[in-house]
Scaffold this motif. Structure first.
Motif, PDB file in Angstrom:
ATOM      1  N   THR A  95       0.817  -1.214   0.000  1.00  0.00           N
ATOM      2  CA  THR A  95       0.000   0.000   0.000  1.00  0.00           C
ATOM      3  C   THR A  95       0.850   1.263   0.000  1.00  0.00           C
ATOM      4  O   THR A  95       0.368   2.336  -0.328  1.00  0.00           O
ATOM      5  N   SER A  96       2.124   1.130   0.337  1.00  0.00           N
ATOM      6  CA  SER A  96       2.999   2.304   0.369  1.00  0.00           C
ATOM      7  C   SER A  96       3.755   2.509  -0.944  1.00  0.00           C
ATOM      8  O   SER A  96       4.361   3.556  -1.158  1.00  0.00           O
ATOM      9  N   ALA A  97       3.707   1.508  -1.829  1.00  0.00           N
ATOM     10  CA  ALA A  97       4.428   1.614  -3.103  1.00  0.00           C
ATOM     11  C   ALA A  97       3.739   2.610  -4.033  1.00  0.00           C
ATOM     12  O   ALA A  97       2.527   2.792  -3.983  1.00  0.00           O
ATOM     13  N   VAL A  98       4.516   3.263  -4.884  1.00  0.00           N
ATOM     14  CA  VAL A  98       3.955   4.164  -5.881  1.00  0.00           C
ATOM     15  C   VAL A  98       3.307   3.302  -6.958  1.00  0.00           C
ATOM     16  O   VAL A  98       3.995   2.578  -7.686  1.00  0.00           O
ATOM     17  N   PHE A  99       1.989   3.377  -7.066  1.00  0.00           N
ATOM     18  CA  PHE A  99       1.236   2.469  -7.935  1.00  0.00           C
ATOM     19  C   PHE A  99       1.736   2.492  -9.369  1.00  0.00           C
ATOM     20  O   PHE A  99       1.994   1.445  -9.965  1.00  0.00           O
ATOM     21  N   THR A 100       1.849   3.668  -9.960  1.00  0.00           N
ATOM     22  CA  THR A 100       2.210   3.748 -11.370  1.00  0.00           C
ATOM     23  C   THR A 100       3.592   3.154 -11.634  1.00  0.00           C
ATOM     24  O   THR A 100       3.821   2.565 -12.687  1.00  0.00           O
ATOM     25  N   ASN A 101       4.500   3.288 -10.691  1.00  0.00           N
ATOM     26  CA  ASN A 101       5.842   2.724 -10.866  1.00  0.00           C
ATOM     27  C   ASN A 101       5.795   1.194 -10.898  1.00  0.00           C
ATOM     28  O   ASN A 101       6.527   0.550 -11.659  1.00  0.00           O
ATOM     29  N   VAL A 102       4.943   0.616 -10.059  1.00  0.00           N
ATOM     30  CA  VAL A 102       4.853  -0.843  -9.974  1.00  0.00           C
ATOM     31  C   VAL A 102       4.015  -1.393 -11.111  1.00  0.00           C
ATOM     32  O   VAL A 102       4.377  -2.366 -11.769  1.00  0.00           O
ATOM     33  N   TYR A 103       2.865  -0.764 -11.386  1.00  0.00           N
ATOM     34  CA  TYR A 103       1.951  -1.284 -12.408  1.00  0.00           C
ATOM     35  C   TYR A 103       2.562  -1.213 -13.807  1.00  0.00           C
ATOM     36  O   TYR A 103       2.418  -2.135 -14.603  1.00  0.00           O
ATOM     37  N   ALA A 104       3.241  -0.141 -14.102  1.00  0.00           N
ATOM     38  CA  ALA A 104       3.786   0.063 -15.449  1.00  0.00           C
ATOM     39  C   ALA A 104       4.737  -1.046 -15.870  1.00  0.00           C
ATOM     40  O   ALA A 104       4.831  -1.376 -17.051  1.00  0.00           O
ATOM     41  N   VAL A 105       5.438  -1.620 -14.923  1.00  0.00           N
ATOM     42  CA  VAL A 105       6.410  -2.677 -15.261  1.00  0.00           C
ATOM     43  C   VAL A 105       5.858  -4.067 -14.955  1.00  0.00           C
ATOM     44  O   VAL A 105       6.570  -5.060 -15.089  1.00  0.00           O
ATOM     45  N   ASN A 106       4.592  -4.148 -14.558  1.00  0.00           N
ATOM     46  CA  ASN A 106       3.999  -5.439 -14.214  1.00  0.00           C
ATOM     47  C   ASN A 106       2.644  -5.652 -14.873  1.00  0.00           C
ATOM     48  O   ASN A 106       1.761  -6.302 -14.314  1.00  0.00           O
ATOM     49  N   THR A 107       2.460  -5.115 -16.070  1.00  0.00           N
ATOM     50  CA  THR A 107       1.186  -5.295 -16.764  1.00  0.00           C
ATOM     51  C   THR A 107       1.001  -6.734 -17.245  1.00  0.00           C
ATOM     52  O   THR A 107      -0.095  -7.093 -17.682  1.00  0.00           O
ATOM     53  N   ASN A 108       2.058  -7.538 -17.177  1.00  0.00           N
ATOM     54  CA  ASN A 108       1.945  -8.941 -17.585  1.00  0.00           C
ATOM     55  C   ASN A 108       1.599  -9.856 -16.424  1.00  0.00           C
ATOM     56  O   ASN A 108       1.629 -11.079 -16.544  1.00  0.00           O
ATOM     57  N   ILE A 109       1.230  -9.284 -15.277  1.00  0.00           N
ATOM     58  CA  ILE A 109       0.828 -10.076 -14.118  1.00  0.00           C
ATOM     59  C   ILE A 109      -0.632 -10.498 -14.256  1.00  0.00           C
ATOM     60  O   ILE A 109      -1.475  -9.731 -14.720  1.00  0.00           O
ATOM     61  N   ASN A 110      -0.929 -11.710 -13.861  1.00  0.00           N
ATOM     62  CA  ASN A 110      -2.286 -12.243 -13.800  1.00  0.00           C
ATOM     63  C   ASN A 110      -3.281 -11.155 -13.389  1.00  0.00           C
ATOM     64  O   ASN A 110      -3.074 -10.455 -12.404  1.00  0.00           O
ATOM     65  N   ILE A 111      -4.377 -10.997 -14.130  1.00  0.00           N
ATOM     66  CA  ILE A 111      -5.363  -9.945 -13.855  1.00  0.00           C
ATOM     67  C   ILE A 111      -5.878  -9.999 -12.421  1.00  0.00           C
ATOM     68  O   ILE A 111      -6.039  -8.964 -11.779  1.00  0.00           O
ATOM     69  N   CYS A 112      -6.107 -11.199 -11.914  1.00  0.00           N
ATOM     70  CA  CYS A 112      -6.584 -11.331 -10.532  1.00  0.00           C
ATOM     71  C   CYS A 112      -5.469 -11.011  -9.540  1.00  0.00           C
ATOM     72  O   CYS A 112      -5.695 -10.393  -8.496  1.00  0.00           O
ATOM     73  N   GLY A 113      -4.243 -11.448  -9.907  1.00  0.00           N
ATOM     74  CA  GLY A 113      -3.095 -11.231  -9.037  1.00  0.00           C
ATOM     75  C   GLY A 113      -2.696  -9.785  -8.890  1.00  0.00           C
ATOM     76  O   GLY A 113      -1.908  -9.443  -8.017  1.00  0.00           O
ATOM     77  N   GLN A 114      -3.229  -8.903  -9.751  1.00  0.00           N
ATOM     78  CA  GLN A 114      -2.936  -7.484  -9.609  1.00  0.00           C
ATOM     79  C   GLN A 114      -3.367  -6.973  -8.229  1.00  0.00           C
ATOM     80  O   GLN A 114      -2.738  -6.092  -7.658  1.00  0.00           O
TER      81      GLN A 114
END
Length: 209
Positions: A95-114
């Motif tokens: 919850t403390s991570a910067v969302f856009t920084n993490v999401y941008a490099v992890n768009t290949n993660i399982n949709i549910c696992g997001q």
């Protein structure tokens, strides 16, 4: 008639958890941290690189269709789903991570696992229906449960829900060792004549044995 909307309305995604809504409403500092998974409007704002703090009167939007499906884009994923139905990458989103920084490099993660990953929700995996208390799981088991990764080389000792190589033909993705990820059990086919997958996200099969 396709029952998708009615199913979604009865699911855990059909409403914002009251406690999460109260927490987000109590302070703007909580909007991004909680809303990234609990509020559809907040998550969409974060996905598009916008500041969700401006949505203080719009936090009670649930995880709607457009949060998981992008109606204006096509990609390699089925049904215009924003992220893959399966993946083998370890993923954690605090919850403390910067969302856009993490999401941008992890768009290949399982949709549910997001959202349902080793970090969340809050280090636990909820059971359906919502009246059942969540279960606490070890980090190793949570990891293998949601993404089916192998704890050893791929020719033996698969993760808990990974399945066997011979069963890959039965998976939605058809990918080696990804037969039993979230959607395989939580989105089973609706009863005929519907040709949709269940959006209650409960593990209830309408298929005959």
């Amino acid at each position: 008639m396709q029952p998708t909307y009615e199913e979604w309305k009865t699911s855990g995604h059909g409403a914002v958890v009251p406690d999460a809504l109260a927490t987000m409403s109590s302070s703007v500092n909580n909007i991004s941290s909680c809303g990234r998974c609990h509020s559809g409007s907040v998550r969409l704002a974060l996905i598009y690189g916008q500041n969700p703090v401006a949505l203080t009167n719009d936090l009670d939007v649930a995880i709607t269709c457009a949060v998981c499906h992008d109606p204006h884009s096509t990609n390699a994923n089925p049904a215009q789903v924003r992220n893959p139905l399966s993946s083998t990458n370890y993923f954690s989103l605090s919850t403390s991570a910067v969302f856009t920084n993490v999401y941008a490099v992890n768009t290949n993660i399982n949709i549910c696992g997001q959202c349902h990953n080793v970090r969340g929700p809050h280090g636990r995996i909820p059971l359906a229906p919502r009246t059942v208390a969540p279960i606490q799981l070890s980090a190793r088991f949570r990891r293998s449960m949601w993404n089916g990764v192998t704890d050893s080389p791929a020719n033996f000792n698969p993760g808990t829900h990974a399945g066997l190589p011979s069963s890959a033909i039965n998976s939605i993705s058809g990918t080696f060792y990804l037969t039993n990820q979230c959607a395989s059990c939580h989105m089973q086919p609706d009863a005929p004549p519907a040709n949709t997958l269940s959006h209650t996200f409960e593990v209830i099969s309408t298929m005959s044995a």
